[in-house]
Design a protein around this motif. Sequence first.
Motif, PDB file in Angstrom:
ATOM      1  N   LEU A  32       0.812  -1.213   0.000  1.00  0.00           N
ATOM      2  CA  LEU A  32       0.000   0.000   0.000  1.00  0.00           C
ATOM      3  C   LEU A  32       0.847   1.265   0.000  1.00  0.00           C
ATOM      4  N   ASP A  33       2.101   1.160   0.421  1.00  0.00           N
ATOM      5  CA  ASP A  33       2.971   2.340   0.504  1.00  0.00           C
ATOM      6  C   ASP A  33       4.425   1.951   0.239  1.00  0.00           C
ATOM      7  N   PRO A  34       4.692   1.366  -0.951  1.00  0.00           N
ATOM      8  CA  PRO A  34       6.050   0.854  -1.209  1.00  0.00           C
ATOM      9  C   PRO A  34       7.111   1.941  -1.323  1.00  0.00           C
ATOM     10  N   SER A  35       6.691   3.161  -1.569  1.00  0.00           N
ATOM     11  CA  SER A  35       7.676   4.247  -1.707  1.00  0.00           C
ATOM     12  C   SER A  35       8.217   4.694  -0.357  1.00  0.00           C
ATOM     13  N   ASN A  36       7.419   4.540   0.698  1.00  0.00           N
ATOM     14  CA  ASN A  36       7.831   5.034   2.013  1.00  0.00           C
ATOM     15  C   ASN A  36       8.143   3.937   3.020  1.00  0.00           C
ATOM     16  N   LEU A  37       7.640   2.728   2.783  1.00  0.00           N
ATOM     17  CA  LEU A  37       7.909   1.621   3.696  1.00  0.00           C
ATOM     18  C   LEU A  37       9.019   0.755   3.111  1.00  0.00           C
ATOM     19  N   ASP A  38      10.097   0.594   3.833  1.00  0.00           N
ATOM     20  CA  ASP A  38      11.281  -0.095   3.318  1.00  0.00           C
ATOM     21  C   ASP A  38      10.988  -1.561   3.036  1.00  0.00           C
ATOM     22  N   LEU A  39      11.349  -2.024   1.842  1.00  0.00           N
ATOM     23  CA  LEU A  39      11.080  -3.409   1.445  1.00  0.00           C
ATOM     24  C   LEU A  39      11.861  -4.391   2.310  1.00  0.00           C
ATOM     25  N   ASP A  40      13.118  -4.118   2.593  1.00  0.00           N
ATOM     26  CA  ASP A  40      13.915  -5.020   3.427  1.00  0.00           C
ATOM     27  C   ASP A  40      13.304  -5.176   4.816  1.00  0.00           C
ATOM     28  N   TYR A  41      12.721  -4.110   5.333  1.00  0.00           N
ATOM     29  CA  TYR A  41      12.062  -4.145   6.641  1.00  0.00           C
ATOM     30  C   TYR A  41      10.854  -5.073   6.603  1.00  0.00           C
ATOM     31  N   ALA A  42      10.114  -5.055   5.484  1.00  0.00           N
ATOM     32  CA  ALA A  42       8.958  -5.938   5.325  1.00  0.00           C
ATOM     33  C   ALA A  42       9.373  -7.378   5.078  1.00  0.00           C
ATOM     34  N   LEU A  43      10.565  -7.572   4.500  1.00  0.00           N
ATOM     35  CA  LEU A  43      11.058  -8.916   4.200  1.00  0.00           C
ATOM     36  C   LEU A  43      11.842  -9.535   5.362  1.00  0.00           C
ATOM     37  N   LEU A  44      11.858  -8.869   6.498  1.00  0.00           N
ATOM     38  CA  LEU A  44      12.523  -9.368   7.710  1.00  0.00           C
ATOM     39  C   LEU A  44      14.027  -9.523   7.523  1.00  0.00           C
ATOM     40  N   LYS A  45      14.610  -8.651   6.726  1.00  0.00           N
ATOM     41  CA  LYS A  45      16.040  -8.780   6.445  1.00  0.00           C
ATOM     42  C   LYS A  45      16.917  -8.311   7.595  1.00  0.00           C
ATOM     43  N   GLY A  46      16.341  -7.568   8.524  1.00  0.00           N
ATOM     44  CA  GLY A  46      17.168  -7.075   9.623  1.00  0.00           C
ATOM     45  C   GLY A  46      18.058  -5.948   9.143  1.00  0.00           C
ATOM     46  N   GLY A  47      19.335  -6.063   9.422  1.00  0.00           N
ATOM     47  CA  GLY A  47      20.261  -5.015   9.003  1.00  0.00           C
ATOM     48  C   GLY A  47      20.235  -3.829   9.944  1.00  0.00           C
ATOM     49  N   ASN A  48      20.575  -2.676   9.410  1.00  0.00           N
ATOM     50  CA  ASN A  48      20.721  -1.488  10.246  1.00  0.00           C
ATOM     51  C   ASN A  48      19.416  -0.713  10.433  1.00  0.00           C
ATOM     52  N   LEU A  49      18.401  -1.038   9.632  1.00  0.00           N
ATOM     53  CA  LEU A  49      17.161  -0.281   9.726  1.00  0.00           C
ATOM     54  C   LEU A  49      16.366  -0.722  10.953  1.00  0.00           C
ATOM     55  N   THR A  50      16.062   0.219  11.826  1.00  0.00           N
ATOM     56  CA  THR A  50      15.286  -0.076  13.032  1.00  0.00           C
ATOM     57  C   THR A  50      14.243   1.017  13.238  1.00  0.00           C
ATOM     58  N   TYR A  51      13.247   0.693  14.043  1.00  0.00           N
ATOM     59  CA  TYR A  51      12.228   1.666  14.418  1.00  0.00           C
ATOM     60  C   TYR A  51      12.038   1.605  15.924  1.00  0.00           C
ATOM     61  N   LYS A  52      12.019   2.794  16.560  1.00  0.00           N
ATOM     62  CA  LYS A  52      11.810   2.862  18.013  1.00  0.00           C
ATOM     63  C   LYS A  52      10.410   3.380  18.293  1.00  0.00           C
ATOM     64  N   ASP A  53       9.629   2.564  19.007  1.00  0.00           N
ATOM     65  CA  ASP A  53       8.291   2.986  19.403  1.00  0.00           C
ATOM     66  C   ASP A  53       8.434   4.164  20.374  1.00  0.00           C
ATOM     67  N   PRO A  54       7.830   5.316  20.056  1.00  0.00           N
ATOM     68  CA  PRO A  54       8.036   6.505  20.891  1.00  0.00           C
ATOM     69  C   PRO A  54       7.417   6.402  22.283  1.00  0.00           C
ATOM     70  N   VAL A  55       6.459   5.500  22.468  1.00  0.00           N
ATOM     71  CA  VAL A  55       5.813   5.360  23.768  1.00  0.00           C
ATOM     72  C   VAL A  55       6.454   4.255  24.597  1.00  0.00           C
ATOM     73  N   SER A  56       6.592   3.064  23.996  1.00  0.00           N
ATOM     74  CA  SER A  56       7.127   1.924  24.751  1.00  0.00           C
ATOM     75  C   SER A  56       8.649   1.936  24.821  1.00  0.00           C
ATOM     76  N   GLY A  57       9.280   2.607  23.844  1.00  0.00           N
ATOM     77  CA  GLY A  57      10.738   2.600  23.770  1.00  0.00           C
ATOM     78  C   GLY A  57      11.303   1.324  23.165  1.00  0.00           C
ATOM     79  N   LEU A  58      10.434   0.405  22.732  1.00  0.00           N
ATOM     80  CA  LEU A  58      10.898  -0.859  22.157  1.00  0.00           C
ATOM     81  C   LEU A  58      11.474  -0.644  20.764  1.00  0.00           C
ATOM     82  N   ILE A  59      12.512  -1.417  20.452  1.00  0.00           N
ATOM     83  CA  ILE A  59      13.201  -1.306  19.166  1.00  0.00           C
ATOM     84  C   ILE A  59      12.735  -2.432  18.248  1.00  0.00           C
ATOM     85  N   TYR A  60      12.362  -2.067  17.010  1.00  0.00           N
ATOM     86  CA  TYR A  60      11.877  -3.045  16.031  1.00  0.00           C
ATOM     87  C   TYR A  60      12.826  -3.110  14.836  1.00  0.00           C
ATOM     88  N   THR A  61      13.088  -4.334  14.381  1.00  0.00           N
ATOM     89  CA  THR A  61      13.962  -4.546  13.227  1.00  0.00           C
ATOM     90  C   THR A  61      13.207  -5.096  12.030  1.00  0.00           C
TER      91      THR A  61
END
Length: 468
Positions: free
Chosen positions: A213-242
Motif C-alpha cells: 500500500l505504501d512501497p515508496s515510504n515503507l522499506d522493502l527489506d524491513y517488510a522482508l525481515l532482512k534485519g540489518g541497520n534499519l530499526t524503528y523505536k516505538d516513541p511510547v514503549s521505547g521498544l526497538i523493532y527490526t
Amino acid sequence: MQAKITKVKAIFALSSFYLLAFSHAFLSRRIGINYGQLGSDLPSPFQSIEYLKSMKAGMVKLYDANPETLKLLSGTDLHVSIMVKNEQLSSIASSEIMAENWVRENVLAYYPNTKIRFILVGNEIFTYNDQKMWLDLVPAMSLIEKSVAAHNIHNIKVGTPLAMDVMDSTFPPSSGKFSSRIPEKVMVSLLEFLNSTRSFFFIDAYTYYPWSLDPSNLDLDYALLKGGNLTYKDPVSGLIYTNLLDQMLDSIIFAMRKLGFPNIKLAIAETGWPNAGDIEQSGANVYNAATYNRNLIKKLTVDPPLGTPAKPGIVIPTFLFSLYDENQKFGPGTERHWGLLNPNGTPIYEVDLTGAISEQDYTNLPQPLNNKPYKGKIWCVVANSANIMDLGPALGMTCGQGNGICDELGPGKGCYEPVSVVNHASYAFSSYWAKFRDNGASCYFNGLAVQTTVDPSHGSCQYPSVSF
C-alpha cells in the motif's frame, strides 16, 4: 513423609520443566503449512501429505475437516489444525448436540492416530459484516471446547483465525487497538475464552499488504525481515523493532493488554509473500517470497525462541501460506500465487522448514524486476489459455452489466469488427475492468483474462485501459 513429599514435588517440577521444554522445542522448530485446495490442477491429498512429510513440515492447517485427508494423516508425525467452516458456526453455537456431533464426526473419528492439535472455529469472521456470526463465535468455540474436554482430551486448543482488519491501529505498536467496528463485549468475550482455556490468539499476518500500500515510504527489506541497520523505536514503549512483522504482532499484544489480557499467547495462522501477481502488484515475485519465508523460518527456529520485542522469548506457532498456488481463487493475481510447490511437487523456490540450511547453501534466485511501482497503462484481454467455449457466456455476462461497457461492440460501432468472440471478449473485459477496478474488480474473469502492457487497440477501436 515430608522428605518424600518434597522429592515428589521435585520430580513433578522436573518433569513439568522437560514437558514445557519439549513443547517449546516442538513449536519453535517445526513450521506449519496451510493446505488449501482451491485449484484445478492440484495433486491428490495422499500425494500432498507425502510432499508435506518430505518437506519436514511440523504442522498442517486444513480449511475444513476433510475425512479423506484426516484419514491419510493418521500415523504421521504432522500436528493437524482443522476448521469449523463459517457457515457451520451459528448452528453449532445454538446447540450443544450439534457441537457434540461435530466433535464426534471430525475429531473422535480420527484422534489420536491423527494428531489433531488445533480446532479453528470460523475463518476471519470479523472481515465479514455479519453481526450474528460475530455474536455466535464464542458460544460455538465454548461448546466445541466443552465437548472436547468431556472426552478427556486436553491437548487440543480451540481458537479462531482473524485478519489484521481486526485492528484499528497498529502503528506505532504501542497504539495497538482493536477495531471500533467490533463491539467491545464481543472482543472481550473472545479474549476471556482464549485466556481461560490457555489457547492462542490466531492472526493472519502478512507484511506484504501494508508494504504494497505504501512501497515508496515503507522499506522493502524491513517488510522482508532482512534485519540489518534499519530499526524503528516505538516513541511510547521505547521498544526497538527490526522488522514489520514484529510491529504487527506487538500491536495485537498491546491491544490485548489494554483490555486486560496480557498473557494470551500468539499464533500465526497464515503468513507468507506472493511469488507472482498482476503487473501493477509491486514486489510480488519469487525472490521476495523466498527471502521473506527464509527469514521468517530463521527467526522462528532459533533456540531459545526470540518472540517479539513486547514479549521476548515466547514461542509463536506459525503456518506458512501456502502449500500450492491455487488457480481457482478470485481477486487480484496475488490471490493465486502464494505457493511453495508446483503441482508436480517441485519447489517454486527452495526453502528449508527446519532452518538448518544457511543462506549461502541455497541456489541463486531470479532477480526481482517489479519491486518498484509500475508506471504506465495496462489492458485486460483474453488469455491464450482460455477455452473459447467459455468466452460466449462470459461475454454475455460482462456486457449484461450495462453502464456502457459494450456500447462500442454494437453493429457499426468502432469495435464491432473484426467480429469474433475473442476480440469482443477482450474489449468487454478491458472495458469492465477499467470501469470497475476502483470498486474491486480484477482482470481475472474466472481465469479467462490476463493483463497486458501491449495496447490491443486497432483502427478506430480504442480499448479502455487503466493508468498507473
